[in-house]
Design a protein around this motif. Structure first.
Motif, short mmCIF file in Angstrom:
data_model
loop_
_atom_site.label_atom_id
_atom_site.label_comp_id
_atom_site.label_asym_id
_atom_site.label_seq_id
_atom_site.Cartn_x
_atom_site.Cartn_y
_atom_site.Cartn_z
N ARG A 30 0.84 -1.19 0.00
CA ARG A 30 0.00 0.00 0.00
C ARG A 30 0.88 1.24 0.00
O ARG A 30 1.71 1.43 0.88
CB ARG A 30 -0.90 0.01 1.23
CG ARG A 30 -1.79 1.25 1.35
CD ARG A 30 -2.65 1.19 2.58
NE ARG A 30 -3.56 0.07 2.52
CZ ARG A 30 -4.13 -0.48 3.60
NH1 ARG A 30 -3.86 -0.04 4.79
NH2 ARG A 30 -4.97 -1.49 3.45
N GLY A 31 0.69 2.08 -1.02
CA GLY A 31 1.38 3.36 -1.05
C GLY A 31 0.82 4.27 0.03
O GLY A 31 -0.40 4.43 0.14
N MET A 32 1.71 4.84 0.85
CA MET A 32 1.28 5.66 1.98
C MET A 32 1.97 7.02 1.94
O MET A 32 3.18 7.11 1.72
CB MET A 32 1.65 4.97 3.30
CG MET A 32 0.99 3.61 3.50
SD MET A 32 -0.78 3.73 3.84
CE MET A 32 -0.75 4.42 5.47
N TYR A 33 1.19 8.06 2.16
CA TYR A 33 1.75 9.41 2.31
C TYR A 33 2.70 9.76 1.16
O TYR A 33 3.84 10.16 1.37
CB TYR A 33 2.45 9.55 3.67
CG TYR A 33 1.56 9.15 4.82
CD1 TYR A 33 0.41 9.88 5.12
CD2 TYR A 33 1.83 8.01 5.56
CE1 TYR A 33 -0.43 9.49 6.15
CE2 TYR A 33 1.00 7.62 6.60
CZ TYR A 33 -0.14 8.36 6.89
OH TYR A 33 -0.97 7.97 7.92
N LEU A 34 2.21 9.57 -0.07
CA LEU A 34 2.96 10.01 -1.25
C LEU A 34 2.76 11.53 -1.31
O LEU A 34 1.83 12.03 -1.94
CB LEU A 34 2.44 9.31 -2.50
CG LEU A 34 2.57 7.78 -2.48
CD1 LEU A 34 1.76 7.15 -3.60
CD2 LEU A 34 4.04 7.37 -2.58
N TYR A 35 3.63 12.23 -0.63
CA TYR A 35 3.39 13.65 -0.34
C TYR A 35 4.44 14.54 -0.97
O TYR A 35 5.65 14.29 -0.87
CB TYR A 35 3.38 13.86 1.18
CG TYR A 35 3.13 15.30 1.58
CD1 TYR A 35 1.87 15.88 1.44
CD2 TYR A 35 4.16 16.09 2.09
CE1 TYR A 35 1.64 17.19 1.79
CE2 TYR A 35 3.94 17.41 2.45
CZ TYR A 35 2.68 17.96 2.30
OH TYR A 35 2.46 19.27 2.64
#
Length: 201
Positions: A116-121
């Motif tokens: 799961r991609g998380m916080y692609l910020y």
């Protein structure tokens, strides 16, 4: 008790709008990472972040009100402690200033390996530079291919149209996990249709 639980779910749904899901096909991730151009001079990529970068990551994520409060302990526990791959954590600096970060965590089930991609910020000052968003996305998630994941997914708010345009135009696919998300995606795709047509030319 069931009635109370239902009321709580409704209230929570109103306070925290449901995010929409999308999938990055494995073959798309592999190709995008393989052909990913280097960032311009002045950018530094730390993949994985250096020991001690937790405070920098927390400060970067703290800029986004929707992410909640961030501390060094939360970064270590919620992100760095459950990575899908040792290199599935990226911090980008521009002339020493934190510009973007991205992570992929393990969300596997008994039947399937899921990342799961998380916080692609991307920090607000760098959002007009699409190469930063592209790099943080595909450099981070691409390592899930090396780790043997069968599915790579991510979530975002329906209002983040610039991020959704980037993902859809570079090969991500909508995930229709509920009837509500089906209608949300239809609205989004109608709004983004002119921009997607322009990019396809």
């Amino acid at each position: 008790m069931r009635i109370m639980s239902k009321i709580i779910r409704i209230l929570v749904a109103r306070v925290y709008p449901r995010q929409i899901a999308f999938e990055f096909p494995i073959e798309v991730l592999a190709e995008r990472r393989r052909n990913l151009p280097a960032l311009p001079a002045g950018y530094e990529v730390r993949q994985p972040p250096d020991p001690g970068d937790e405070a920098t990551i927390a400060a970067l994520l703290q800029q986004e009100s929707g992410f909640g409060d961030w501390t060094i302990a939360r970064v270590r526990h919620e992100i760095l402690g459950s990575l899908a791959h040792p290199l599935a954590a990226t911090l980008i600096l521009h002339n020493g200033t934190p510009a973007a970060c991205g992570f992929a965590t393990d969300a596997s089930t008994r039947r399937k390996q899921i990342a799961r991609g998380m916080y692609l910020y991307v920090a607000p000052a760098y959002r007009a530079r699409t190469q930063v968003a592209t790099y943080i996305t595909y450099s981070t998630l691409g390592h899930c291919v090396d780790a043997g994941y069968q599915e790579v997914v991510a979530f975002t708010d329906p209002e983040r149209l610039s991020a959704l345009l980037l993902y859809l135009s570079t090969g991500a696919r909508p995930l229709h996990d509920t009837i509500s998300s089906l209608w949300q995606w239809r609205r989004i795709q109608r709004r983004l249709a002119p921009a997607l047509r322009r990019l396809a030319r």
